[in-house]
Design a protein around this motif. Structure first.
Motif, PDB file in Angstrom:
ATOM      1  N   GLY A 217       0.794  -1.259   0.136  1.00 37.81           N
ATOM      2  CA  GLY A 217       0.012   0.030  -0.116  1.00 37.81           C
ATOM      3  C   GLY A 217       1.025   1.222  -0.057  1.00 37.81           C
ATOM      4  N   SER A 218       2.002   1.277   0.642  1.00 38.96           N
ATOM      5  CA  SER A 218       2.985   2.387   0.870  1.00 38.96           C
ATOM      6  C   SER A 218       3.797   2.599  -0.413  1.00 38.96           C
ATOM      7  CB  SER A 218       3.800   2.142   1.905  1.00 38.96           C
ATOM      8  OG  SER A 218       3.042   2.306   3.067  1.00 38.96           O
ATOM      9  N   ALA A 219       4.076   1.398  -1.196  1.00 37.18           N
ATOM     10  CA  ALA A 219       4.906   1.465  -2.376  1.00 37.18           C
ATOM     11  C   ALA A 219       4.313   1.634  -3.614  1.00 37.18           C
ATOM     12  CB  ALA A 219       5.913   0.232  -2.297  1.00 37.18           C
ATOM     13  N   LYS A 220       3.148   1.403  -3.705  1.00 36.02           N
ATOM     14  CA  LYS A 220       2.410   1.080  -4.926  1.00 36.02           C
ATOM     15  C   LYS A 220       2.533   2.509  -5.808  1.00 36.02           C
ATOM     16  CE  LYS A 220      -2.531   2.889  -3.535  1.00 36.02           C
ATOM     17  NZ  LYS A 220      -3.708   2.403  -3.605  1.00 36.02           N
ATOM     18  N   LYS A 221       2.458   3.731  -5.584  1.00 28.48           N
ATOM     19  CA  LYS A 221       2.732   4.908  -6.339  1.00 28.48           C
ATOM     20  C   LYS A 221       4.105   4.805  -6.895  1.00 28.48           C
ATOM     21  CE  LYS A 221       2.955   9.895  -6.493  1.00 28.48           C
ATOM     22  NZ  LYS A 221       2.785  11.025  -5.815  1.00 28.48           N
ATOM     23  N   ALA A 222       5.192   4.411  -6.326  1.00 28.04           N
ATOM     24  CA  ALA A 222       6.511   4.334  -6.822  1.00 28.04           C
ATOM     25  C   ALA A 222       6.496   3.276  -7.687  1.00 28.04           C
ATOM     26  CB  ALA A 222       7.389   4.346  -5.713  1.00 28.04           C
ATOM     27  N   ILE A 223       5.925   2.216  -7.373  1.00 28.10           N
ATOM     28  CA  ILE A 223       6.068   0.618  -8.198  1.00 28.10           C
ATOM     29  C   ILE A 223       5.554   1.210  -9.608  1.00 28.10           C
ATOM     30  CG2 ILE A 223       5.426  -1.450  -8.521  1.00 28.10           C
ATOM     31  CD1 ILE A 223       5.528  -1.757  -5.590  1.00 28.10           C
ATOM     32  N   MET A 224       4.253   1.822  -9.424  1.00 28.46           N
ATOM     33  CA  MET A 224       3.413   1.948 -10.773  1.00 28.46           C
ATOM     34  C   MET A 224       4.356   3.139 -11.600  1.00 28.46           C
ATOM     35  SD  MET A 224       1.270  -0.381 -10.545  1.00 28.46           S
ATOM     36  CE  MET A 224      -0.081  -0.207 -11.463  1.00 28.46           C
ATOM     37  N   GLU A 225       4.724   3.992 -10.930  1.00 25.16           N
ATOM     38  CA  GLU A 225       5.393   5.265 -11.913  1.00 25.16           C
ATOM     39  C   GLU A 225       6.655   4.419 -12.215  1.00 25.16           C
ATOM     40  OE1 GLU A 225       6.665   8.060  -9.187  1.00 25.16           O
ATOM     41  OE2 GLU A 225       4.417   9.202  -9.362  1.00 25.16           O
ATOM     42  N   ASP A 226       7.463   3.664 -11.907  1.00 27.46           N
ATOM     43  CA  ASP A 226       8.327   2.920 -12.658  1.00 27.46           C
ATOM     44  C   ASP A 226       8.058   2.071 -13.460  1.00 27.46           C
ATOM     45  OD1 ASP A 226      10.351   4.216 -10.960  1.00 27.46           O
ATOM     46  OD2 ASP A 226      11.181   2.613  -9.799  1.00 27.46           O
ATOM     47  N   LEU A 227       7.019   1.223 -13.498  1.00 28.20           N
ATOM     48  CA  LEU A 227       6.388   0.581 -14.572  1.00 28.20           C
ATOM     49  C   LEU A 227       5.819   1.179 -15.750  1.00 28.20           C
ATOM     50  CD1 LEU A 227       4.908  -2.292 -12.408  1.00 28.20           C
ATOM     51  CD2 LEU A 227       7.015  -2.241 -13.826  1.00 28.20           C
ATOM     52  N   GLY A 228       5.418   2.580 -15.417  1.00 26.41           N
ATOM     53  CA  GLY A 228       4.853   3.250 -16.669  1.00 26.41           C
ATOM     54  C   GLY A 228       3.262   2.833 -16.364  1.00 26.41           C
ATOM     55  N   VAL A 229       2.683   2.396 -15.621  1.00 23.95           N
ATOM     56  CA  VAL A 229       1.185   2.193 -15.422  1.00 23.95           C
ATOM     57  C   VAL A 229       0.450   2.805 -14.449  1.00 23.95           C
ATOM     58  CG1 VAL A 229      -0.302   0.114 -15.089  1.00 23.95           C
ATOM     59  CG2 VAL A 229       2.007  -0.246 -15.983  1.00 23.95           C
ATOM     60  N   GLY A 230      -0.842   3.279 -14.733  1.00 23.65           N
ATOM     61  CA  GLY A 230      -1.633   3.958 -13.716  1.00 23.65           C
ATOM     62  C   GLY A 230      -1.581   3.322 -12.374  1.00 23.65           C
ATOM     63  N   GLU A 231      -1.792   4.159 -11.525  1.00 22.85           N
ATOM     64  CA  GLU A 231      -1.821   3.621 -10.051  1.00 22.85           C
ATOM     65  C   GLU A 231      -3.278   3.037  -9.624  1.00 22.85           C
ATOM     66  OE1 GLU A 231      -1.499   5.644  -5.516  1.00 22.85           O
ATOM     67  OE2 GLU A 231      -0.785   6.829  -7.247  1.00 22.85           O
ATOM     68  N   GLU A 232      -4.077   3.481 -10.358  1.00 15.55           N
ATOM     69  CA  GLU A 232      -5.385   3.028 -10.179  1.00 15.55           C
ATOM     70  C   GLU A 232      -5.528   1.558 -10.698  1.00 15.55           C
ATOM     71  OE1 GLU A 232      -5.440   4.944 -14.110  1.00 15.55           O
ATOM     72  OE2 GLU A 232      -4.714   5.568 -12.464  1.00 15.55           O
ATOM     73  N   ASP A 233      -4.666   0.986 -11.441  1.00 12.49           N
ATOM     74  CA  ASP A 233      -4.785  -0.460 -11.626  1.00 12.49           C
ATOM     75  C   ASP A 233      -3.986  -1.214 -10.883  1.00 12.49           C
ATOM     76  OD1 ASP A 233      -6.289  -0.019 -14.163  1.00 12.49           O
ATOM     77  OD2 ASP A 233      -4.400   0.506 -15.210  1.00 12.49           O
ATOM     78  N   PHE A 234      -3.497  -0.553  -9.610  1.00  8.06           N
ATOM     79  CA  PHE A 234      -2.587  -1.589  -9.032  1.00  8.06           C
ATOM     80  C   PHE A 234      -3.680  -2.544  -7.999  1.00  8.06           C
ATOM     81  CE2 PHE A 234      -0.062  -2.538  -4.655  1.00  8.06           C
ATOM     82  CZ  PHE A 234       1.031  -2.512  -5.281  1.00  8.06           C
ATOM     83  N   PHE A 235      -4.806  -2.510  -8.236  1.00  6.84           N
ATOM     84  CA  PHE A 235      -5.746  -3.296  -7.525  1.00  6.84           C
ATOM     85  C   PHE A 235      -5.832  -4.585  -7.973  1.00  6.84           C
ATOM     86  CE2 PHE A 235      -8.709  -1.658 -10.438  1.00  6.84           C
ATOM     87  CZ  PHE A 235      -9.412  -2.916 -10.951  1.00  6.84           C
ATOM     88  N   TRP A 236      -5.348  -4.938  -9.275  1.00  4.99           N
ATOM     89  CA  TRP A 236      -5.187  -6.159  -9.737  1.00  4.99           C
ATOM     90  C   TRP A 236      -3.972  -6.850  -9.513  1.00  4.99           C
ATOM     91  CZ3 TRP A 236      -9.077  -7.703 -12.339  1.00  4.99           C
ATOM     92  CH2 TRP A 236      -9.877  -6.830 -13.019  1.00  4.99           C
ATOM     93  N   VAL A 237      -2.972  -6.264  -8.921  1.00  4.75           N
ATOM     94  CA  VAL A 237      -1.741  -6.898  -8.234  1.00  4.75           C
ATOM     95  C   VAL A 237      -2.223  -7.379  -6.891  1.00  4.75           C
ATOM     96  CG1 VAL A 237       0.416  -6.319  -7.182  1.00  4.75           C
ATOM     97  CG2 VAL A 237      -0.262  -5.252  -9.091  1.00  4.75           C
ATOM     98  N   LEU A 238      -3.135  -6.652  -6.251  1.00 10.44           N
ATOM     99  CA  LEU A 238      -3.691  -7.163  -4.729  1.00 10.44           C
ATOM    100  C   LEU A 238      -4.663  -8.114  -4.997  1.00 10.44           C
ATOM    101  CD1 LEU A 238      -4.408  -3.275  -3.334  1.00 10.44           C
ATOM    102  CD2 LEU A 238      -2.298  -4.781  -2.922  1.00 10.44           C
ATOM    103  N   ILE A 239      -5.345  -8.149  -5.979  1.00 10.17           N
ATOM    104  CA  ILE A 239      -6.273  -9.226  -6.175  1.00 10.17           C
ATOM    105  C   ILE A 239      -5.222 -10.621  -6.311  1.00 10.17           C
ATOM    106  CG2 ILE A 239      -7.825 -10.515  -7.849  1.00 10.17           C
ATOM    107  CD1 ILE A 239      -8.971  -7.575  -8.169  1.00 10.17           C
ATOM    108  N   ALA A 240      -4.407 -10.469  -7.189  1.00  9.11           N
ATOM    109  CA  ALA A 240      -3.496 -11.706  -7.574  1.00  9.11           C
ATOM    110  C   ALA A 240      -2.871 -12.200  -6.232  1.00  9.11           C
ATOM    111  CB  ALA A 240      -2.421 -11.259  -8.200  1.00  9.11           C
ATOM    112  N   PHE A 241      -2.474 -11.417  -5.349  1.00  7.88           N
ATOM    113  CA  PHE A 241      -2.065 -11.806  -3.963  1.00  7.88           C
ATOM    114  C   PHE A 241      -3.313 -12.321  -3.004  1.00  7.88           C
ATOM    115  CE2 PHE A 241      -2.059 -10.790   0.635  1.00  7.88           C
ATOM    116  CZ  PHE A 241      -0.750 -11.377   0.979  1.00  7.88           C
ATOM    117  N   GLN A 242      -4.396 -11.652  -2.926  1.00  7.75           N
ATOM    118  CA  GLN A 242      -5.478 -12.273  -2.197  1.00  7.75           C
ATOM    119  C   GLN A 242      -6.005 -13.691  -2.569  1.00  7.75           C
ATOM    120  OE1 GLN A 242      -5.330  -9.543   0.707  1.00  7.75           O
ATOM    121  NE2 GLN A 242      -6.481 -11.461   0.766  1.00  7.75           N
TER     122      GLN A 242
END
Length: 484
Positions: free
Chosen positions: A37-62
């Motif tokens: 939750g704390s790193a998602k902005k930095a991670i998505m910026e480095d990947l060039g993907v919108g931060e709003e799509d990070f929930f797909w990463v969380l769904i994979a984990f869950q």
């Protein structure tokens, strides 16, 4: 049945060192999870993907976390929690470390993009799935029944403490240096620890824990050289040990209405609570932007984002303590577990409604908005120790498998649905509108959870659902769970 404690021998207290190690594991589990939750902005910026799509990463984990709860619990019941915990913690620390390589080609020239991040988080979830079911099994083996609710509350108190502290720890690691907040250098680049470095540091902490755990922990007190006869007698008084290898009664598990009620009850927590873990830190930053303009404001928002978990740890402790105390005083195990679950869910639902009202009536009131979310975290966590203690009550020798079933179902239905629903809602309705929709939905679900607690009966073990729920108190495993 074991004998009473040896009168002329002072009992050792090795079980409390075991509890300390398990508390550290619970802290590491939530630290590694909350880092997303704390790193998602930095991670998505480095990947060039919108931060709003990070929930797909969380769904994979869950998804992975849910799918592997029962297999991990079965391993703990049949092969012991020691080898199982060593495997799963080493596994997930590997994938936490690999997370630090996404957005790069450091690994043999292979670029790890957004798809790789999803896969890595899936396997991270596979590892973390084994933690809490096997902690439950270890506590069942190492603690007398009268102390299990308390011991479980300490575990969840530790987990919430670290989960709540992680946003602040993250800011300190990535934004601070000796002397204060990092300032950009002449090239406009901060000199602090990168998000990758923080991930690698978190992974190394888990690996160090495994090294210590290997030498300190044993599956049962009887296998530990530092446990004397007096402590073994304290732990085992009234316990009926299974003869031979544990055989999980899968048919009885599937047919148990009691277990199904527990599973649906735990869906409520996962559906309503994960907003705090994954969405609250960024929500506070976007909804109260003026606080992000100054270093002290960023620190305040990070602290407030973690406060629901930090204050929730007292809910974990209080819920387990009050549940055990009620049962000791009344002998009523059924309501000793139900009552605090119902109070917790009802209070949490009211807090979500109140937070939505604040956001609607006074949208810039950060502190009142945060107050109701913090109180919501406390009320929700009143149910944690009773819920997991119920799994020990009805599971006994199958405590890890039963705990895994509850956590699997709760995460599969609850966490995945809330991440998907909340993620899509917050994406389609950003800002106040999305918050109002989500909080109203969460409040309604919590009130449904109050009713689900009425269907749970901790006096009916899986191995004897057809037996009468009421029986004379004896110094056996039946009476053991009356106070546990």
């Amino acid at each position: 049945m074991t004998a009473a404690p040896v009168p002329d021998q002072a009992p050792t207290r090795t079980r409390y060192w075991v509890l300390f190690l398990l508390c550290l594991l619970a802290m590491i589990t939530y630290m590694d999870r909350a880092a997303n939750g704390s790193a998602k902005k930095a991670i998505m910026e480095d990947l060039g993907v919108g931060e709003e799509d990070f929930f797909w990463v969380l769904i994979a984990f869950q998804l992975a976390y849910a799918m592997f709860e029962i297999p991990s619990g079965w391993l703990g019941d049949t092969r012991g929690p020691r080898s199982t915990l060593l495997r799963v913690v080493l596994w997930w620390s590997l994938f936490v470390g690999l997370t630090g390589f996404v957005g790069t080609s450091y690994l043999g020239g292979v670029y790890l993009g957004f798809t790789a991040l999803i896969v890595i988080q899936f396997f991270f979830g596979v590892g973390e799935a084994g933690a809490f079911p096997n902690i439950a099994k270890a506590l069942y083996n190492w603690f007398p029944a009268a102390d299990r609710g308390f011991a479980k509350s300490i575990i969840w108190m530790s987990a919430r403490f670290m989960g709540g502290l992680t946003p602040l720890v993250w800011v300190v690691l990535t934004d601070w240096k000796i002397g204060g907040i990092h300032k950009p250098d002449a090239d406009g680049v901060t000199t602090g620890l990168s998000w990758r470095g923080a991930m690698w540091l978190f992974a190394s902490v888990a690996a160090v824990w495994c090294f210590v755990f290997y030498f300190v922990f044993r599956n049962k007190p009887s296998e530990h050289p530092l446990v004397n006869e007096a402590e073994r007698a304290e732990i085992d008084v009234g316990r009926i040990e299974a003869k031979g290898p544990v055989q999980v009664p899968w048919g009885k598990l599937v047919r148990s209405r009691n277990l199904w009620a527990i599973c649906f009850m735990y869906v409520v927590t996962n559906f309503c609570w994960y907003f705090l873990m994954y969405f609250l830190p960024r929500t506070l930053q976007t909804e109260f932007k003026k606080w992000t303009e100054e270093p002290n404001g960023r620190i305040l928002l990070a602290l407030l984002a973690g406060c629901p978990l930090l204050i929730g740890m007292f809910g974990c402790l209080l819920g387990g303590t009050l549940s055990d105390r009620y049962i000791r005083r009344t002998g009523d195990r059924k309501w000793g577990r139900r009552l605090f679950g119902m109070i917790g869910y009802g209070g949490a639902g009211l807090c979500y409604f109140a937070a939505a009202g604040v956001k609607l009536a006074d949208p810039d009131n950060l502190f009142l908005f945060a107050f109701f979310l913090v109180l919501m975290g406390f009320m929700n966590d009143l149910i944690m120790a009773p819920a997991w203690a119920v799994c020990q009550d009805i599971g006994r020798d199958y405590a890890a498998t039963v705990s895994g079933a509850m956590n699997m179902f709760g995460n599969l239905v609850g966490a995945v649905s809330t991440l998907l629903i909340t993620g899509l809602l917050m994406k389609k309705y950003p800002g106040t509108q999305g918050i109002l929709i989500c909080f109203t939905m969460y409040g309604v679900v919590y009130f449904l959870g109050v009713g689900l607690w009425l269907l749970i009966d901790p006096t009916k073990p899986i191995a004897g659902d057809s037996e009468p729920a009421s029986r004379p108190v004896q110094a056996t495993e039946e009476s053991e769970t009356v106070t546990g």
